[in-house]
Design a protein around this motif. Structure first.
Motif, PDB file in Angstrom:
ATOM      1  N   THR B  23       0.799  -1.231   0.000  1.00  0.00           N
ATOM      2  CA  THR B  23       0.000   0.000   0.000  1.00  0.00           C
ATOM      3  C   THR B  23       0.828   1.275   0.000  1.00  0.00           C
ATOM      4  O   THR B  23       0.263   2.357  -0.068  1.00  0.00           O
ATOM      5  CB  THR B  23      -0.937   0.046   1.232  1.00  0.00           C
ATOM      6  N   CYS B  24       2.147   1.179   0.106  1.00  0.00           N
ATOM      7  CA  CYS B  24       2.972   2.394   0.229  1.00  0.00           C
ATOM      8  C   CYS B  24       3.094   3.099  -1.127  1.00  0.00           C
ATOM      9  O   CYS B  24       3.648   2.546  -2.071  1.00  0.00           O
ATOM     10  CB  CYS B  24       4.351   2.018   0.752  1.00  0.00           C
ATOM     11  N   PRO B  25       2.560   4.326  -1.262  1.00  0.00           N
ATOM     12  CA  PRO B  25       2.629   4.997  -2.561  1.00  0.00           C
ATOM     13  C   PRO B  25       4.054   5.313  -2.990  1.00  0.00           C
ATOM     14  O   PRO B  25       4.359   5.298  -4.181  1.00  0.00           O
ATOM     15  CB  PRO B  25       1.825   6.284  -2.349  1.00  0.00           C
ATOM     16  N   ASN B  39      11.769  -0.318   5.266  1.00  0.00           N
ATOM     17  CA  ASN B  39      13.145   0.180   5.203  1.00  0.00           C
ATOM     18  C   ASN B  39      13.296   1.521   5.904  1.00  0.00           C
ATOM     19  O   ASN B  39      14.345   1.829   6.444  1.00  0.00           O
ATOM     20  CB  ASN B  39      13.639   0.275   3.760  1.00  0.00           C
ATOM     21  N   ARG B  40      12.226   2.316   5.909  1.00  0.00           N
ATOM     22  CA  ARG B  40      12.307   3.581   6.653  1.00  0.00           C
ATOM     23  C   ARG B  40      12.542   3.264   8.130  1.00  0.00           C
ATOM     24  O   ARG B  40      13.341   3.907   8.794  1.00  0.00           O
ATOM     25  CB  ARG B  40      11.045   4.405   6.442  1.00  0.00           C
ATOM     26  N   LEU B  41      11.845   2.241   8.611  1.00  0.00           N
ATOM     27  CA  LEU B  41      12.050   1.849  10.012  1.00  0.00           C
ATOM     28  C   LEU B  41      13.481   1.365  10.225  1.00  0.00           C
ATOM     29  O   LEU B  41      14.107   1.675  11.245  1.00  0.00           O
ATOM     30  CB  LEU B  41      11.059   0.748  10.415  1.00  0.00           C
ATOM     31  N   ASP B  65      10.885  11.467   1.638  1.00  0.00           N
ATOM     32  CA  ASP B  65       9.981  11.068   0.558  1.00  0.00           C
ATOM     33  C   ASP B  65       8.696  10.423   1.063  1.00  0.00           C
ATOM     34  O   ASP B  65       7.773  10.173   0.295  1.00  0.00           O
ATOM     35  CB  ASP B  65      10.681  10.085  -0.394  1.00  0.00           C
ATOM     36  N   CYS B  66       8.629  10.121   2.330  1.00  0.00           N
ATOM     37  CA  CYS B  66       7.409   9.536   2.901  1.00  0.00           C
ATOM     38  C   CYS B  66       6.300  10.571   2.884  1.00  0.00           C
ATOM     39  O   CYS B  66       6.483  11.705   3.303  1.00  0.00           O
ATOM     40  CB  CYS B  66       7.689   9.066   4.327  1.00  0.00           C
ATOM     41  N   LEU B  67       5.113  10.180   2.411  1.00  0.00           N
ATOM     42  CA  LEU B  67       3.982  11.109   2.301  1.00  0.00           C
ATOM     43  C   LEU B  67       3.178  11.213   3.600  1.00  0.00           C
ATOM     44  O   LEU B  67       2.207  11.944   3.661  1.00  0.00           O
ATOM     45  CB  LEU B  67       3.031  10.668   1.188  1.00  0.00           C
ATOM     46  N   LEU B  68       3.562  10.432   4.584  1.00  0.00           N
ATOM     47  CA  LEU B  68       2.790  10.338   5.836  1.00  0.00           C
ATOM     48  C   LEU B  68       1.323  10.037   5.551  1.00  0.00           C
ATOM     49  O   LEU B  68       0.421  10.570   6.185  1.00  0.00           O
ATOM     50  CB  LEU B  68       2.934  11.602   6.680  1.00  0.00           C
ATOM     51  N   CYS B  69       1.120   9.177   4.581  1.00  0.00           N
ATOM     52  CA  CYS B  69      -0.251   8.860   4.178  1.00  0.00           C
ATOM     53  C   CYS B  69      -0.902   7.888   5.160  1.00  0.00           C
ATOM     54  O   CYS B  69      -2.102   7.681   5.119  1.00  0.00           O
ATOM     55  CB  CYS B  69      -0.240   8.259   2.778  1.00  0.00           C
ATOM     56  N   THR B  70      -0.115   7.238   5.984  1.00  0.00           N
ATOM     57  CA  THR B  70      -0.559   6.254   6.994  1.00  0.00           C
ATOM     58  C   THR B  70      -1.020   4.913   6.408  1.00  0.00           C
ATOM     59  O   THR B  70      -1.532   4.067   7.134  1.00  0.00           O
ATOM     60  CB  THR B  70      -1.680   6.765   7.939  1.00  0.00           C
ATOM     61  N   ASN B  71      -0.855   4.730   5.108  1.00  0.00           N
ATOM     62  CA  ASN B  71      -1.292   3.453   4.538  1.00  0.00           C
ATOM     63  C   ASN B  71      -0.547   2.277   5.156  1.00  0.00           C
ATOM     64  O   ASN B  71      -1.117   1.223   5.410  1.00  0.00           O
ATOM     65  CB  ASN B  71      -1.119   3.457   3.025  1.00  0.00           C
ATOM     66  N   CYS B  72       0.749   2.488   5.399  1.00  0.00           N
ATOM     67  CA  CYS B  72       1.538   1.397   5.991  1.00  0.00           C
ATOM     68  C   CYS B  72       1.019   1.068   7.383  1.00  0.00           C
ATOM     69  O   CYS B  72       0.846  -0.104   7.725  1.00  0.00           O
ATOM     70  CB  CYS B  72       3.006   1.779   6.047  1.00  0.00           C
ATOM     71  N   THR B  73       0.753   2.103   8.169  1.00  0.00           N
ATOM     72  CA  THR B  73       0.281   1.868   9.536  1.00  0.00           C
ATOM     73  C   THR B  73      -1.048   1.109   9.510  1.00  0.00           C
ATOM     74  O   THR B  73      -1.278   0.220  10.316  1.00  0.00           O
ATOM     75  CB  THR B  73       0.115   3.209  10.275  1.00  0.00           C
TER      76      THR B  73
HETATM   77  S1  SF4 Z   1       3.249   6.822   5.453  1.00  0.00           S
HETATM   78 FE1  SF4 Z   1       3.907   4.720   5.103  1.00  0.00          FE
HETATM   79  S2  SF4 Z   1       2.803   4.078   3.262  1.00  0.00           S
HETATM   80 FE2  SF4 Z   1       2.734   6.327   3.313  1.00  0.00          FE
HETATM   81  S3  SF4 Z   1       4.518   6.962   2.111  1.00  0.00           S
HETATM   82 FE3  SF4 Z   1       5.158   6.885   4.263  1.00  0.00          FE
HETATM   83  S4  SF4 Z   1       6.051   4.840   4.480  1.00  0.00           S
HETATM   84 FE4  SF4 Z   1       4.832   4.790   2.606  1.00  0.00          FE
END
Ligand code: SF4
Ligand SMILES: Cc1cc2nc3c(=O)[nH]c(=O)nc-3n(C[C@H](O)[C@H](O)[C@H](O)COP(=O)(O)OP(=O)(O)OC[C@H]3O[C@@H](n4cnc5c(N)ncnc54)[C@H](O)[C@@H]3O)c2cc1C
Ligand code: SF4
Lengths: 465, 398
Positions: B23-25, B39-41, B65-73
C-alpha cells in the motif's frame, strides 16, 4: 566492490542498481530477519528477461553470487544473500502477459504480485487457488520457487499443481522455456517442476504459465469452537475421513483467537481451546450440503459451538484476520519462530498431543495454527523474551518437533521451503543419497555455484541460523 | 509525546512481513524496497536510534519522501505506528536544525488563521524559496470564517447539537463544503456551532516535524472546543479528524493538564458524513440522477466507518449511482503540503491514480479531503471533484 556497481550500472543503467548502505538494509534478509542477515554488495532491479540474462551472464563470467528475490516475504531465509554479491529484485517484472479464458490459462512475469493476479482473473470469473497468506505482497515467481501453498491446499493443492510452464534464466545467462501453455506434457525430464521449489538455486524464474479454474459461484464459512485441541484435531481427521472437502480448513488455538478478536464484532468466544475455520466453495447446492454435513459431524463429535457465517463481509473479516495471525502473534511476543511440519492427516491428533508434550517437557511456549485440512501445521515457538537460555531450549524443542513429525511419516516443510533455516534437518528427511543427487543436479545447472549459494543443504561447518 | 526514544521497543515489532509494500505509494513509484515503510524503520533504527551506521543525505531523502499517508500503519499487521515514528524522527531531525524553512512556511503561518490568505502567502513564499509548483490552489474570494460563525439553529426541533471544526482547506479554498455542512446538518435537525478563533488543526506542522507549532495549534483548538456543550464535534476533513482523534494527545506530554480536555474532544470527533450515517438521516434525500466515484482519503484509519459512510449515505439518494474505482483507496500524491516540496514523487503517485480515474466513467468524483480534491482536480478536466456532503445538499435541494 566499486567495480561491480559500475559494471552493473553500465549493463542496466544507473536507475536499476542500488548500492548505498541505507538502500541495502532492506535487502539483507526476509521475514525471518531475526536470523543471520547479510548486506548484499549490490541490488539489481531488472525490468525484462533480457536484463536478467545480461546480469546472469556477467555474474557467471565474474563468478559473483546472485540471490533472486521476490517480495522477501519468505519464511526460510531463502533470499538472504549469505555470500553477499548481487541480490536480484524481480518485482519490476510485473506484467500479466495473458489471461486466456478459452484455454483457462494465464501467463505472468515472475515478479507479479499474487493478489493482483488473483483479483485480475477473478474479475473474469476465473480462479487461481494457491493462497499463501502473504498474497498481498508475495510474487508468483517466489511462490513457484518455494512451492508455496495456503489454506486452500486441502481442496486445490499448492502452486506446483498450477504451473504448466516457465521461462527461466540459467546461471550462465541462457534462457529456457520448459513446459508451456498445454496442461499436460510427457517429454523428457520435467524441468518445469524441478524448478518449482528450487528456491532460486537453479535459475531465475522470469515467466510462469499457470492453469486456471472457473470461479466457484458460492461459498460458506463455518467456525467451530472445540473444548480441547485434541477434539479439534479429531474433528479434522473425521471430516477428511467422511469425504467432505472444505476449500479451507484452518486450525487455531485460543491464543490466536484472543488476538484476532480485535477484528471481530461480536468477538468469538474464548472458552474453547481449539478452533476450526472452514470454508466451502462450489455451487450453491454443494456448499449448502457440505456446510450442513460438516456441521453435523461437529455436533456429533460434541464441538462446543458451530457457527455458520451468513454475511459475506463478516466471513471476509474472519479470513483477513486469519491471514494476519502470524504477524499479530509478533505484537505480543518478542519473537515467533514458525515451523512448517506436515503430517498425514489422520496423524493430526497425535501431532497436537506431541506438541503439547514437547512444550511442557522443554518449558517453551508453542503456538499452533495451520492448514490442518492438508496436515500442514505451523507450530511456532513463542518467545516472551529472547534470551540465550530460551534460544537453547527452543532449539531442542524444534529438533524434537521435527523428529516427531518425521516419525509420523510427515515432512519438515509443507510450503515454506528449506532456505537456510531448515537445512539442518534436510538429511533427517532425505538421507545422504538424495542430497548427493540434488547436489549433482545443482552442479549440472550451476557449475560455478553462483546461484543463491548456501541454501537448502548445509555447507561444511556452517551454522547459519 | 512523539519522542523517538519512546519507540525503541515498538520498532522491534516489525516482523519484516513486507505487507506495507502493498500500500505504500512511495514504493509504488520507486519500485524499490529501499522506499518502503519497512526500510524507513530500518534506517531510523540503524542510523538514528542505534547509530550503527552514519545518517546519510540519501537516508534523509528516503525519510523525506514519505507522504505520511498512513497506509503502511493501516496495513501493518504488527501494529507498528510507522507514521508516528516517522513524525518523531522528523521532530528529532528538525531539532538538529534541518527543515527550518519548511517549518516556517506551513507550520507557523497557518497558526495565524485570522490572516486571510495565509495559504496564498505560503504559496508565494514557497515559490520564492524554490519549492515551487505550478499547481497552487486558488484561494476563495471570501474565506468561510468571514461568512459563517456563531450558532446555526435548524427550523424545527433541535435533535442534536454539534460544534464544527473548520479545517484550512474548507476555510480558505472550499468554503462551499462548509456551507453544505451547515445546511445539511440543519436540514436534519442538527444545530451547528462554529466557534470563533479556530486555527489550523496542526497536521501540516506536525508532518514537517514542527512539534512546537503543532502543539500550540492543538492547545488553541482544544481550549475552544473542549468546554462546549455539544453531542459531537464535526469536521469535513479526514486529516483534521485524524489529527484530533489520534495525534493531538501525542503533541503534549502524558501528564499535561490539557490531556483531559483532549480526551473529551477525541471522544466526540466525527467526520461529517460518518456522523450523519451513524445518526441516520432524519429527512430522506430527493432524487438525483448522477453517477459518482469515490476517492477514499488516506487518512481514514482513525474511524472504522468513515470510508464507507459516503457510500452508505449517498446510497440513500434515489437514482444516484456509485461507480467504484478499481482501487478506491489509492493515494493521490497530494498529501497535505507534500506535493509542493516533492513535486516529482507526488506527480508520479498522482499519475498512477489518474489511470484508475480515467478508466472509470462517472459524473463526479467525491472525496472528504480538500487536498485530494484540488490535487486530483488540477488534472481531471472532465468532471468536478468535490465533497460528498455537497451531493447530499444537492439531493436535498439546499
Ligand atoms: S506513510 Fe507509510 S505508506 Fe505512506 S509513504 Fe510513508 S512509508 Fe509509505
Ligand atoms: C505473514 C506471512 C504469512 C505467510 N504465509 C504463507 C502461507 O500461508 N503459505 C506459504 O507457502 N508461505 C507463506 N509465507 C511465506 C512466503 O510468503 C512464501 O514463501 C512466498 O512464496 C515467498 O514469495 P516472495 O515473493 O516473498 O519470495 P522471497 O521471499 O523473495 O523468496 C523466496 C525464495 O524464492 C526465491 N525466489 C524468489 N523469486 C524468485 C524468482 N523469480 N526466481 C527464482 N527464485 C526466486 C528466493 O531466492 C528465495 O529462495 C508467509 C510469509 C509471511 C511473512
Ligand atoms: S507491515 Fe509492519 S511488520 Fe510488516 S514489514 Fe511493514 S512495518 Fe514491518
Amino acid at each position: 566492490m566499486q567495480g561491480l556497481v559500475k559494471d552493473l550500472a553500465t549493463l542496466l543503467g544507473p536507475t536499476q542498481i542500488l548500492s548505498q548502505p541505507e538502500e541495502m538494509l532492506a535487502y539483507a534478509n526476509d521475514a525471518t530477519h531475526y536470523f543471520k542477515s547479510r548486506i548484499p554488495d549490490a541490488v539489481v532491479l531488472p525490468h525484462t528477461t533480457e536484463e536478467v540474462a545480461k546480469v546472469m551472464k556477467y555474474a557467471f563470467e565474474k563468478e559473483i553470487p546472485v540471490t533472486p528475490r521476490g517480495a522477501g516475504s519468505g519464511l526460510a531465509g531463502g533470499c538472504t544473500p549469505v555470500h553477499g554479491g548481487i541480490v536480484m529484485d524481480l518485482k519490476r517484472l510485473n506484467q500479466i502477459v495473458e489471461i486466456d479464458g478459452s484455454n483457462m490459462t494465464a501467463r505472468v512475469e515472475g515478479g507479479v504480485v499474487l493478489k493482483k493476479f488473483q483479483d485480475t482473473v477473478e474479475k473474469r470469473k476465473l480462479f487461481y487457488p494457491p493462497d499463501p497468506q502473504s498474497g498481498c505482497v508475495c510474487t508468483i515467481g517466489g511462490n513457484v520457487a518455494t512451492r508455496a501453498g495456503g489454506p486452500r491446499g486441502v481442496k486445490y493443492g499448492t502452486t506446483g499443481n498450477y504451473v504448466t510452464g516457465l521461462e527461466v534464466v540459467l546461471p550462465d545467462g541462457s534462457i529456457i522455456t520448459p513446459g508451456g501453455k498445454f496442461v499436460k506434457q510427457s517429454v523428457g525430464y520435467d524441468i518445469t517442476h524441478l524448478m518449482t521449489g528450487s528456491e532460486g538455486t537453479l535459475g531465475v524464474i522470469t515467466g510462469v504459465n499457470l492453469r486456471l479454474l472457473p470461479l466457484p459461484e458460492a461459498d460458506r464459512t463455518v467456525i467451530v469452537v472445540c473444548e480441547t485441541l485434541e477434539q479439534a484435531a479429531e474433528i479434522v481427521a473425521e471430516i477428511i475421513a467422511r469425504g467432505a472437502v472444505p476449500a479451507m480448513l484452518e486450525f487455531l488455538i485460543k491464543l490466536a483467537i484472543t488476538i484476532m478478536n480485535q477484528y471481530f464484532f461480536p468477538p468469538l468466544p474464548t472458552d474453547g481451546e481449539g478452533y476450526l475455520f472452514m470454508f466451502f466453495d462450489g455451487t450453491e447446492a454443494q456448499v449448502e450440503y457440505e456446510a450442513k454435513l460438516v456441521s453435523e459431524i461437529c455436533h456429533d463429535m460434541k464441538a462446543k459451538e458451530v457457527r455458520l457465517i451468513e454475511d459475506p463481509r463478516a466471513a471476509a473479516t474472519y479470513w483477513t484476520a486469519r491471514a494476519n495471525v502470524y504477524p499479530l502473534i509478533q505484537t505480543i511476543f518478542e519473537r515467533a519462530n514458525s515451523e512448517d511440519i506436515t503430517v498425514p492427516r489422520n496423524k493430526l491428533p497425535d501431532l497436537v498431543r506431541a506438541v503439547q508434550e514437547i512444550a511442557a517437557a522443554e518449558e517453551v511456549m508453542i503456538g499452533l495454527a495451520g492448514h490442518a485440512g492438508d496436515g500442514n501445521m505451523h507450530p511456532s515457538i513463542l518467545f516472551p523474551q529472547v534470551t540465550p537460555e530460551a534460544l537453547e531450549k527452543s532449539e531442542i524443542a524444534i529438533d524434537k518437533l521435527i523428529r516427531t513429525g518425521l516419525d509420523m511419516g510427515g515432512t519438515i516443510s509443507g510450503e515454506h521451503g528449506i532456505g537456510i533455516h531448515k537445512s539442518k534437518y534436510l538429511a533427517w528427511e532425505l538421507g545422504d543419497i538424495q542430497i548427493e543427487l540434488m547436489k549433482r543436479i545443482k552442479q549440472a545447472f550451476d557449475p560455478k555455484g553462483i546461484m543463491n549459494p548456501g541454501k537448502i543443504w548445509m555447507e561444511d561447518g556452517d551454522k547459519h541460523a | 509525546m512523539l519522542r523517538l526514544e519512546d519507540y525503541e521497543k515498538i520498532i522491534e515489532k516489525c516482523s519484516h512481513c513486507s505487507y506495507c509494500q502493498s500500500t505504500c505509494p512511495s514504493y509504488l513509484v520507486e519500485q524499490s524496497e529501499s522506499s518502503v515503510a519497512k526500510n524507513r524503520l530500518l534506517i531510523i533504527k540503524e542510523m538514528l536510534m542505534h547509530e550503527n551506521l552514519p545518517f546519510t543525505p540519501r537516508a534523509q531523502e528516503i525519510l523525506d519522501d514519505c507522504l505520511l499517508c498512513t497506509n503502511c500503519t493501516q496495513t501493518c499487521s504488527s501494529k507498528v505506528p510507522i507514521d508516528d515514528i516517522i513524525i518523531a524522527t522528523r521532530i528529532k531531525i528538525g531539532q538538529k536544525g534541518v527543515g527550518g524553512i519548511k517549518q516556517f512556511v506551513m507550520g507557523k503561518m497557518l497558526t495565524q488563521r485570522g490572516l486571510t490568505g495565509a495559504l496564498g502567502k505560503a504559496g508565494s513564499v514557497a515559490q520564492k524559496i524554490g519549492i515551487a509548483t505550478k499547481e497552487i490552489p486558488q484561494l476563495a474570494s471570501k474565506s468561510f470564517d468571514k461568512m459563517y460563525s456563531g450558532t446555526y439553529t435548524p427550523a424545527g426541533t433541535v435533535k442534536k447539537r454539534v460544534a464544527y471544526f473548520v479545517g484550512c482547506g474548507t476555510n480558505f479554498i472550499f468554503p462551499d463544503t462548509g456551507e453544505a455542512v451547515v445546511k445539511v446538518l440543519n436540514h436534519n435537525g442538527i444545530e451547528v456551532i462554529i466557534p470563533k478563533g479556530q486555527v489550523c488543526c496542526g497536521i501540516p506542522a506536525l508532518a514537517e516535524g514542527d512539534l512546537e507549532g503543532a502543539r500550540s495549534m492543538v492547545e488553541t483548538n482544544i481550549k475552544l472546543f473542549a468546554g462546549l456543550d455539544v453531542d459531537a464535534i464535526i469536521t469535513d476533513c479526514t486529516s483534521c479528524g485524524m489529527m484530533f482523534k489520534e495525534k493531538a494527545a501525542k503533541c503534549l506530554s502524558n501528564d499535561d493538564p490539557l490531556q483531559e480536555k483532549i480526551a473529551t474532544v477525541t471522544a466526540k470527533i466525527w467526520e461529517v458524513t460518518d456522523y450523519l450515517q451513524n445518526q441516520g438521516l432524519e429527512v430522506p434525500p430527493g432524487r438525483l440522477d448522477i453517477t459518482w466515484s469515490y476517492h477514499v482519503p488516506c487518512h481514514r484509519g482513525w474511524s472504522p466507518t468513515v470510508k464507507d459512510a459516503p457510500r452508505q449515505l449517498l446510497g440513500q439518494i434515489p437514482d444516484a449511482e456509485l461507480r467504484e474505482f478499481d482501487i478506491p483507496e489509492q493515494c493521490c500524491g497530494g498529501a497535505g503540503t507534500y506535493f509542493m516540496e516533492h513535486r516529482e514523487v507526488a506527480e508520479k503517485v498522482r499519475a498512477l491514480r489518474l489511470q484508475d480515474i480515467n478508466n472509470t466513467v462517472s459524473d463526479v468524483i467525491l472525496t472528504q479531503c480538500p487536498v485530494c480534491r484540488f490535487y486530483i482536480g488540477f488534472q481531471v478536466m472532465d468532471r468536478e471533484v468535490t465533497h460528498p456532503i455537497k451531493i447530499l445538499a444537492q439531493a436535498y435541494g439546499l
